[in-house]
Design an enzyme around this catalytic site. Sequence first.
Site, PDB file in Angstrom:
ATOM      1  CB  CYS A 136     -40.443-100.220 -28.175  1.00 14.59           C
ATOM      2  SG  CYS A 136     -39.707 -99.003 -27.017  1.00 14.59           S
ATOM      3  CB  CYS A 180     -30.621 -91.130 -29.136  1.00 16.58           C
ATOM      4  SG  CYS A 180     -31.227 -92.789 -29.676  1.00 16.58           S
ATOM      5  CG  HIS A 262     -13.715 -61.596 -10.654  1.00 18.82           C
ATOM      6  ND1 HIS A 262     -12.746 -61.792 -11.656  1.00 18.82           N
ATOM      7  CD2 HIS A 262     -14.857 -62.106 -11.233  1.00 18.82           C
ATOM      8  CE1 HIS A 262     -13.064 -62.268 -12.774  1.00 18.82           C
ATOM      9  NE2 HIS A 262     -14.221 -62.848 -12.457  1.00 18.82           N
ATOM     10  CB  CYS A 307     -10.393 -43.790   6.943  1.00 14.91           C
ATOM     11  SG  CYS A 307      -8.848 -43.397   6.992  1.00 14.91           S
TER      12      CYS A 307
END
Length: 492
Positions: A136, A180, A262, A307
């Site tokens: 391995c 991998c 937006h 306002c």
Amino acid sequence: MSVDMNSQGSDSNEEDYDPNCEEEEEDEDPGDIEDYYDGVANDVEQQGADAFDPEEYQFTCLTYKESESTLNEHMASLAATLKVSHAVAKLVLVSFHWQISEILERHKSNPAQLLVEARVQPTSSKHAMVHSSHHCAVCMQFVRKENLLSLACQHQFCRSCWEQHCTVLVKDGVGVGVSCMAQDCLLRTPEDFVFPLLPSEELKDKYRRYLFRDYVESHYQLQLCPGADCPMVIQVQEPKARRVQCNRCNEVFCFKCRQMYHAPTDCATIRKWLTKCADDSETANYISAHTKDCPKCNICIEKNGGCNHMVMGFLLFSADFCWMCLGDWKTHGSEYYECSRYKENPDIVNQSQQAQAREALKKYLFYFERWENHNKSLQLEAQTYQRIQEKIQERVMNNLGTWIDWQYLQNAAKLLAKCRYTLQYTYPYAYYMESGPRKKLFEYQQAQLEAEIENLSWKVERADSYDRGDLENQMHIAEQRRRTLLKDFHDT
């Protein structure tokens, strides 16, 4: 607008996603006017060229099962065409954003290169360099051949190392990105390779959710709803920076970037603006206060509505001025709404760095103050909307007409919020816009929109003083100004 005296100056939902979750009722934000894009069309009928709505956008809300079915249909079709497994077909689709026509064109010209670019097959040169071994490459232990596993790259690792590798990545929220273990090898692991290596059903369920998230996010026609714990997926034909709304949680957002809607500002610009506002928040704190000094008597005042037309009346004097620039309101009726337009210093490039820095800050604060003011006005107008609803209910209860008779008042408040929301987002757009004829045109249309919004705001707050025809005419004008600006400057 009257004034009050005042003495004082990603994603967790994706990680927790459950395809089988039951719908829950969400608490509404009392500071918002719910669905102000809906229900006002009859009061602002547009004709001819004015009927064009630059925000019109077709989209569909899909459940988990519906979106999964759509993804699987594309995957199965492509797998049959490419003669690959379903898991490999999904990785190819992810790599090319599920644009099947492009994938088929590439496959037609060079099938092998298609799989290399999708990171499911190695290049021939790298494949030739791999040597057979019973060791391995991670733990360096001697392993029986049947316990060595590898992808198409033939980089061999023991099952135990693969299990640990996949487990760690999935716990970290990785889906399609599991790759991998070999150094410099970019090959992705198909899902049918990973599933048998995960030690528990809980981890496999997480992996399924992360895969689904990655498949949807890579699809050019799909977006996950950003609403808290919402499993819905929005589907469109042509991806654009347009307003979409989830039919389950009612979340409103921009399809392209999944942030708050937006328009007319584009996605990249609003990101820059919001980042700048966050970075400079301490600098801008002093202009975030609710109070200002009256330009005539210097008394500290606080705005109590959306306002910007301020009226103060006393025994000895009266004042009629603009909340933003504190200028005489009588001069605000001109063609250009001057206080919305920043006047740049043309000679600033020839001055010192300190002077340029001061000018840059001055410019930012100018636009930020107006951005923040319209945001606060939206919150105050939500209170006006609530009062209008209560007033309508009271009239209906007193047999002074039906709800339908008075609904135009509610629609006027909704349209006001819709127009002011657009106006708020014109300021980041203007801040980053380069000087020139196009900016002058934009500022002109912005000024026109601002003036008509203030007229509408004044009339909505005093709806009892105006007849229905007058109010609806002002609604029509304001919406026309809004559409004109978006038609000319909203990215299509």
